[in-house]
Design an enzyme around this catalytic site. Structure first.
Site, PDB file in Angstrom:
ATOM      1  N   ALA A 194       0.819  -1.212   0.000  1.00 12.86           N
ATOM      2  CA  ALA A 194       0.000   0.000   0.000  1.00 12.86           C
ATOM      3  C   ALA A 194       0.851   1.260   0.000  1.00 12.86           C
ATOM      4  O   ALA A 194       0.453   2.285   0.546  1.00 12.86           O
ATOM      5  CB  ALA A 194      -0.944  -0.007   1.199  1.00 12.86           C
ATOM      6  N   GLY A 195       2.032   1.189  -0.630  1.00 17.46           N
ATOM      7  CA  GLY A 195       2.800   2.397  -0.878  1.00 17.46           C
ATOM      8  C   GLY A 195       2.266   3.102  -2.109  1.00 17.46           C
ATOM      9  O   GLY A 195       1.167   2.815  -2.598  1.00 17.46           O
ATOM     10  N   GLY A 196       3.070   4.029  -2.640  1.00 13.46           N
ATOM     11  CA  GLY A 196       2.597   4.811  -3.777  1.00 13.46           C
ATOM     12  C   GLY A 196       2.236   3.964  -4.977  1.00 13.46           C
ATOM     13  O   GLY A 196       1.199   4.195  -5.627  1.00 13.46           O
ATOM     14  N   ALA A 197       3.067   2.969  -5.311  1.00 16.95           N
ATOM     15  CA  ALA A 197       2.786   2.129  -6.479  1.00 16.95           C
ATOM     16  C   ALA A 197       1.526   1.301  -6.265  1.00 16.95           C
ATOM     17  O   ALA A 197       0.685   1.185  -7.160  1.00 16.95           O
ATOM     18  CB  ALA A 197       3.981   1.218  -6.774  1.00 16.95           C
ATOM     19  N   PHE A 247      17.910  19.184  -9.181  1.00 22.55           N
ATOM     20  CA  PHE A 247      18.166  17.902  -8.528  1.00 22.55           C
ATOM     21  C   PHE A 247      19.330  17.234  -9.249  1.00 22.55           C
ATOM     22  O   PHE A 247      19.522  17.428 -10.450  1.00 22.55           O
ATOM     23  CB  PHE A 247      16.912  17.008  -8.612  1.00 22.55           C
ATOM     24  CG  PHE A 247      16.528  16.381  -7.310  1.00 22.55           C
ATOM     25  CD1 PHE A 247      15.855  17.107  -6.342  1.00 22.55           C
ATOM     26  CD2 PHE A 247      16.828  15.062  -7.041  1.00 22.55           C
ATOM     27  CE1 PHE A 247      15.474  16.537  -5.139  1.00 22.55           C
ATOM     28  CE2 PHE A 247      16.453  14.466  -5.853  1.00 22.55           C
ATOM     29  CZ  PHE A 247      15.774  15.209  -4.886  1.00 22.55           C
ATOM     30  N   ASP A 255      10.028  -8.787   0.456  1.00 20.66           N
ATOM     31  CA  ASP A 255       9.023  -9.858   0.502  1.00 20.66           C
ATOM     32  C   ASP A 255       8.584 -10.298  -0.893  1.00 20.66           C
ATOM     33  O   ASP A 255       8.566 -11.496  -1.201  1.00 20.66           O
ATOM     34  CB  ASP A 255       7.797  -9.409   1.298  1.00 20.66           C
ATOM     35  CG  ASP A 255       8.133  -9.007   2.727  1.00 20.66           C
ATOM     36  OD1 ASP A 255       9.260  -9.280   3.165  1.00 20.66           O
ATOM     37  OD2 ASP A 255       7.264  -8.410   3.390  1.00 20.66           O
ATOM     38  N   GLN A 300      21.517   1.211  -5.294  1.00 15.21           N
ATOM     39  CA  GLN A 300      21.978   2.592  -5.192  1.00 15.21           C
ATOM     40  C   GLN A 300      22.267   2.981  -3.744  1.00 15.21           C
ATOM     41  O   GLN A 300      21.459   2.745  -2.858  1.00 15.21           O
ATOM     42  CB  GLN A 300      20.910   3.542  -5.756  1.00 15.21           C
ATOM     43  CG  GLN A 300      21.332   4.994  -5.710  1.00 15.21           C
ATOM     44  CD  GLN A 300      20.300   5.896  -6.360  1.00 15.21           C
ATOM     45  OE1 GLN A 300      19.325   6.281  -5.726  1.00 15.21           O
ATOM     46  NE2 GLN A 300      20.501   6.207  -7.631  1.00 15.21           N
ATOM     47  N   HIS A 338      22.713   6.178  -1.597  1.00 10.52           N
ATOM     48  CA  HIS A 338      22.479   7.623  -1.600  1.00 10.52           C
ATOM     49  C   HIS A 338      23.642   8.288  -0.872  1.00 10.52           C
ATOM     50  O   HIS A 338      24.052   7.828   0.194  1.00 10.52           O
ATOM     51  CB  HIS A 338      21.157   7.951  -0.899  1.00 10.52           C
ATOM     52  CG  HIS A 338      20.667   9.333  -1.154  1.00 10.52           C
ATOM     53  ND1 HIS A 338      21.287  10.445  -0.614  1.00 10.52           N
ATOM     54  CD2 HIS A 338      19.632   9.814  -1.887  1.00 10.52           C
ATOM     55  CE1 HIS A 338      20.655  11.534  -1.004  1.00 10.52           C
ATOM     56  NE2 HIS A 338      19.642  11.174  -1.779  1.00 10.52           N
ATOM     57  N   LEU A 353      17.771   9.425   5.596  1.00 13.32           N
ATOM     58  CA  LEU A 353      18.097  10.168   4.389  1.00 13.32           C
ATOM     59  C   LEU A 353      18.052  11.681   4.601  1.00 13.32           C
ATOM     60  O   LEU A 353      17.149  12.204   5.249  1.00 13.32           O
ATOM     61  CB  LEU A 353      17.110   9.792   3.283  1.00 13.32           C
ATOM     62  CG  LEU A 353      17.527  10.172   1.861  1.00 13.32           C
ATOM     63  CD1 LEU A 353      18.763   9.412   1.448  1.00 13.32           C
ATOM     64  CD2 LEU A 353      16.387   9.881   0.905  1.00 13.32           C
ATOM     65  N   THR A 412      17.723  14.574   1.999  1.00 16.01           N
ATOM     66  CA  THR A 412      17.351  14.647   0.593  1.00 16.01           C
ATOM     67  C   THR A 412      18.359  15.397  -0.267  1.00 16.01           C
ATOM     68  O   THR A 412      19.021  16.342   0.183  1.00 16.01           O
ATOM     69  CB  THR A 412      15.978  15.324   0.440  1.00 16.01           C
ATOM     70  OG1 THR A 412      15.702  15.501  -0.952  1.00 16.01           O
ATOM     71  CG2 THR A 412      15.968  16.708   1.073  1.00 16.01           C
ATOM     72  N   GLU A 413      18.423  14.968  -1.514  1.00 15.56           N
ATOM     73  CA  GLU A 413      19.195  15.672  -2.530  1.00 15.56           C
ATOM     74  C   GLU A 413      18.716  17.107  -2.703  1.00 15.56           C
ATOM     75  O   GLU A 413      19.439  17.967  -3.184  1.00 15.56           O
ATOM     76  CB  GLU A 413      19.020  14.923  -3.856  1.00 15.56           C
ATOM     77  CG  GLU A 413      20.215  14.930  -4.749  1.00 15.56           C
ATOM     78  CD  GLU A 413      20.142  13.767  -5.725  1.00 15.56           C
ATOM     79  OE1 GLU A 413      20.778  13.881  -6.774  1.00 15.56           O
ATOM     80  OE2 GLU A 413      19.468  12.767  -5.440  1.00 15.56           O
ATOM     81  N   ARG A 467      23.891  10.223  -8.133  1.00 17.36           N
ATOM     82  CA  ARG A 467      24.128   9.666  -6.806  1.00 17.36           C
ATOM     83  C   ARG A 467      25.305   8.708  -6.750  1.00 17.36           C
ATOM     84  O   ARG A 467      26.045   8.688  -5.761  1.00 17.36           O
ATOM     85  CB  ARG A 467      22.852   8.982  -6.314  1.00 17.36           C
ATOM     86  CG  ARG A 467      21.745   9.969  -6.022  1.00 17.36           C
ATOM     87  CD  ARG A 467      20.421   9.292  -5.745  1.00 17.36           C
ATOM     88  NE  ARG A 467      19.411  10.275  -5.370  1.00 17.36           N
ATOM     89  CZ  ARG A 467      18.157   9.973  -5.117  1.00 17.36           C
ATOM     90  NH1 ARG A 467      17.738   8.723  -5.204  1.00 17.36           N
ATOM     91  NH2 ARG A 467      17.301  10.917  -4.774  1.00 17.36           N
ATOM     92  N   HIS A 471      20.151   2.756  -0.308  1.00 17.26           N
ATOM     93  CA  HIS A 471      18.933   3.527  -0.490  1.00 17.26           C
ATOM     94  C   HIS A 471      17.894   2.872  -1.397  1.00 17.26           C
ATOM     95  O   HIS A 471      16.717   2.845  -1.060  1.00 17.26           O
ATOM     96  CB  HIS A 471      19.310   4.899  -1.050  1.00 17.26           C
ATOM     97  CG  HIS A 471      18.147   5.812  -1.302  1.00 17.26           C
ATOM     98  ND1 HIS A 471      17.217   6.118  -0.316  1.00 17.26           N
ATOM     99  CD2 HIS A 471      17.756   6.486  -2.412  1.00 17.26           C
ATOM    100  CE1 HIS A 471      16.318   6.941  -0.812  1.00 17.26           C
ATOM    101  NE2 HIS A 471      16.598   7.171  -2.090  1.00 17.26           N
ATOM    102  N   GLU A 515       9.310  -0.102  -6.460  1.00 21.55           N
ATOM    103  CA  GLU A 515      10.696  -0.511  -6.251  1.00 21.55           C
ATOM    104  C   GLU A 515      10.898  -2.014  -6.333  1.00 21.55           C
ATOM    105  O   GLU A 515      12.005  -2.473  -6.625  1.00 21.55           O
ATOM    106  CB  GLU A 515      11.196   0.007  -4.895  1.00 21.55           C
ATOM    107  CG  GLU A 515      12.697  -0.088  -4.749  1.00 21.55           C
ATOM    108  CD  GLU A 515      13.237   0.556  -3.482  1.00 21.55           C
ATOM    109  OE1 GLU A 515      14.425   0.356  -3.182  1.00 21.55           O
ATOM    110  OE2 GLU A 515      12.473   1.253  -2.786  1.00 21.55           O
ATOM    111  N   ARG A 541      19.662   4.844 -10.508  1.00 26.85           N
ATOM    112  CA  ARG A 541      18.440   5.639 -10.632  1.00 26.85           C
ATOM    113  C   ARG A 541      18.732   7.126 -10.497  1.00 26.85           C
ATOM    114  O   ARG A 541      19.444   7.556  -9.602  1.00 26.85           O
ATOM    115  CB  ARG A 541      17.413   5.227  -9.574  1.00 26.85           C
ATOM    116  CG  ARG A 541      16.155   6.089  -9.627  1.00 26.85           C
ATOM    117  CD  ARG A 541      15.096   5.607  -8.665  1.00 26.85           C
ATOM    118  NE  ARG A 541      15.463   5.750  -7.273  1.00 26.85           N
ATOM    119  CZ  ARG A 541      15.448   6.899  -6.591  1.00 26.85           C
ATOM    120  NH1 ARG A 541      15.117   8.036  -7.208  1.00 26.85           N
ATOM    121  NH2 ARG A 541      15.762   6.925  -5.310  1.00 26.85           N
TER     122      ARG A 541
END
Length: 597
Positions: free
Chosen positions: A14-17, A117, A218, A237, A239, A249, A251-252, A283, A370, A401, A412
């Site tokens: 139930a993340g963004g994807a 960025f 998983d 990657q 970071h 983290l 952030t960049e 990165r 990261h 991911e 990335r």
């Protein structure tokens, strides 16, 4: 007793994807989301700096430029048809999020604000371009909240705090998943026409990581056990700017707002490694630069960190030295109040966890594990492919991911993770719903939960000679030291031997908690098994690739080798052993050339 549920489309994660997939699938299909967390606790919420799209709101920009930067950032291992698809979909994706209610930061005239960025450039001048759309430094959090609200509005069914343990395949087709309910310990079978994995990455195989404790690979481990391949698992990657020792983290976006990296001698060192873009290099370049400074004795006080300096007076000084300007051509300057407004969470993290105020002091940072570029192989519609010929497995999809499209290739580009999950989550959901519309339910096996029930009982009834916590600690340490930023054959062979030893020892752990209700010790032990399986294929894939490319940097093979290694790795686990094969990289417009910084 196993409870049975039936849905057209089941989304795992139930993340963004996962939420994006569920939102679009639910428009035409009966859709459920299964998550081991409450949805708004998913890891997408930690994404800080922005989501990339060539809107051109503050200066000239084009999707073609974004495409080229992504190809170049991938060190030419990304599939260019998928990259182009993503970058051209990006502006519309941002507009859709805006219309859903996402509170992007605004320019004075009301347009969506954008910041520079790392790795994003004006392809004519080579200078940084403002492409990252942002909501302060909480962009992922805002995306997660917005999508969750939209899914609730669209009547998606949520099964929160359910751990998916297995994928059900019948006659080479997807039939559903098996999960355990954390609150009761009961098994649930979800009968489905289509299943979408959106389970996130596996950064918890490493000792220092920005990843949440829930990031245990998983989905990747489940499909691996079901005889399906994983793609490009050697590419992970690091970071460049994690909080020293903690890995949280930074952030960049800090460097996008003008922050610079300083070594223990007080030197701004990125001009040595990337003379053109300096602190806004990609990165992999900056992570290796920091690691090199540390290895050569220029860490702060001989320790394994450098400084990140975003103090306003320093930012203004370095901006003047670089000739940096605002969109209207005036000199770039910032105040402490502006920095605090643009980076509130970062300022708060450092004050709370370090006792450091970034407005008056420099922040100690080190590279942190990261993001995985590898994962479950898919095409650009999220359909899982199972061999070198890109054969689609009917009814199975992956996004975010845990998936490998591959748009990230060997490294990335910053802001493309949020873009990836929005674009490919959407299309996985659309494709899964379309498939479900014309498909029938496959007949389920008599006891689909039998295998995973046996796995959990083995953890309950082991000999107890070994300690799960100690096995996990040793795994993370050897992976970070030997399969981390710099790699070589000797170290990776040692890591593989160690992982094999740990997998044997894992057979002898025993969970002390015998209860059924919220038995987190049992689930942590099961997750450790996933991490060990994933760590093994990461190390095996890395040892096999005898070149350096993107995030995969070998001291014994320091050069990129396009003649032999311009290809994707596919790795299977069969009969207790790993098997490796390859498939070609899709190249459309941009043949490989040397990266220039």
């Amino acid at each position: 007793m196993t409870k049975l549920h039936q849905f057209d489309v089941v989304v795992v994660g139930a993340g963004g994807a996962g939420l994006m997939a569920a939102l679009y699938a639910s428009r035409t299909a009966k859709t459920a989301v299964i998550s081991k967390l409450y949805p708004t606790r998913s890891h997408t919420g930690t994404a800080q700096g922005g989501i990339g799209a060539a809107l051109g709101n503050l200066e000239e920009d084009h999707p073609e430029w974004h495409t080229y930067d992504t190809v170049k950032g991938s060190d030419y291992l990304g599939d260019q048809d998928a990259i182009e698809f993503m970058c051209y979909e990006a502006p519309q994706a941002i507009i859709e999020l805006e219309h859903m209610g996402l509170p992007f930061d605004r320019t004075p005239d009301g347009r969506i604000s954008q910041r520079p960025f790392g790795g994003h450039t004006n392809n004519v001048t080579g200078k940084p371009v403002r492409r990252a759309c942002h909501a302060a430094d909480r962009t992922g959090h805002m995306i997660l909240q917005t999508l969750y609200q939209q899914c609730l509005k669209n009547q998606v069914t949520f099964f929160d705090e359910f751990q998916v343990l297995d994928l059900i395949l019948v006659n080479g087709r997807t039939a559903g998943v098996v999960a355990v309910e954390l609150a009761t310990g009961e098994f649930h079978t979800f009968h489905a026409k289509a299943v979408i994995f959106a389970t996130g990455g596996h950064g918890r195989i490493f000792e220092v990581t920005s990843n949440a404790y829930s990031y245990t690979g998983d989905g990747a481990a489940i499909v691996l056990r079901r005889g399906l391949p994983l793609e490009d698992m050697e590419f992970f990657q690091f970071h460049p700017t994690g909080i020293y020792k903690l890995g949280i983290l930074i952030t960049e976006g800090v460097r996008g707002e003008g922050g610079v990296l300083i070594n223990g001698l007080g030197e701004r060192f990125m001009s040595k490694y990337a003379p053109t873009v300096k602190d806004l290099a990609s990165r992999d370049v900056i992570s290796r630069a920091i690691y090199t400074e540390i290895r050569e004795g220029r860490g702060v006080n001989g320790q394994n960190y450098v400084w990140l300096d975003v103090r306003p007076e320093s930012v203004n000084q370095y901006a003047a030295m670089d000739g940096r300007t605002n969109p209207d051509g005036s000199p770039y300057t910032v105040t402490g109040e502006q920095i605090l407004t643009k980076l509130p969470d970062i300022i708060d993290f450092c004050r709370v966890y370090l006792g450091v105020d970034p407005l008056t002091e420099m922040m100690p940072v080190q590279p942190t594990a990261h993001y995985t570029m590898g994962g479950i192989p898919t095409n650009k519609y999220g359909e899982v492919v199972i061999d070198e010929k890109n054969t689609v497995l009917p009814g199975l999809y992956a996004a975010g991911e845990c998936a490998c499209v591959s748009v990230h290739g060997a490294n990335r580009l910053g802001t493309n993770s949020l873009l990836d999950l929005v674009v490919f989550g959407k299309h996985a959901g659309l494709k899964a719903a379309e498939f479900a519309k014309h498909a029938d339910f496959e007949a389920l096996p008599a006891h689909p939960e039998e295998e995973v029930r046996a796995q959990l009982e083995a953890l309950r009834n082991g000999s107890g000679r070994e300690n799960a916590f100690e096995i996990g600690r040793e795994m993370r340490k050897v992976m970070f030291e030997e399969v981390g930023i710099y790699r070589n054959e000797r170290g990776m062979r040692f890591a593989i031997e160690k992982i094999h030893e740990l997998k044997e020892r894992y057979k002898h752990i025993r969970v002390r908690d015998t209860g059924r209700i919220f038995n987190t010790e049992l689930l942590n032990a099961w997750e450790l098994g996933n991490l060990l399986d994933v760590a093994e294929v990461v190390a095996e894939s890395a040892l096999n690739r005898t070149e350096s490319r993107g995030g995969h940097s070998r001291e014994d093979y320091p050069d990129r080798d396009d003649q032999n290694w311009l290809k994707h790795t596919l790795i299977w686990k069969r009969n207790g052993h790993t098997e490796i094969s390859y498939k070609p990289v899709v190249i459309t417009k941009y043949p490989p050339k040397e990266r220039v910084y």
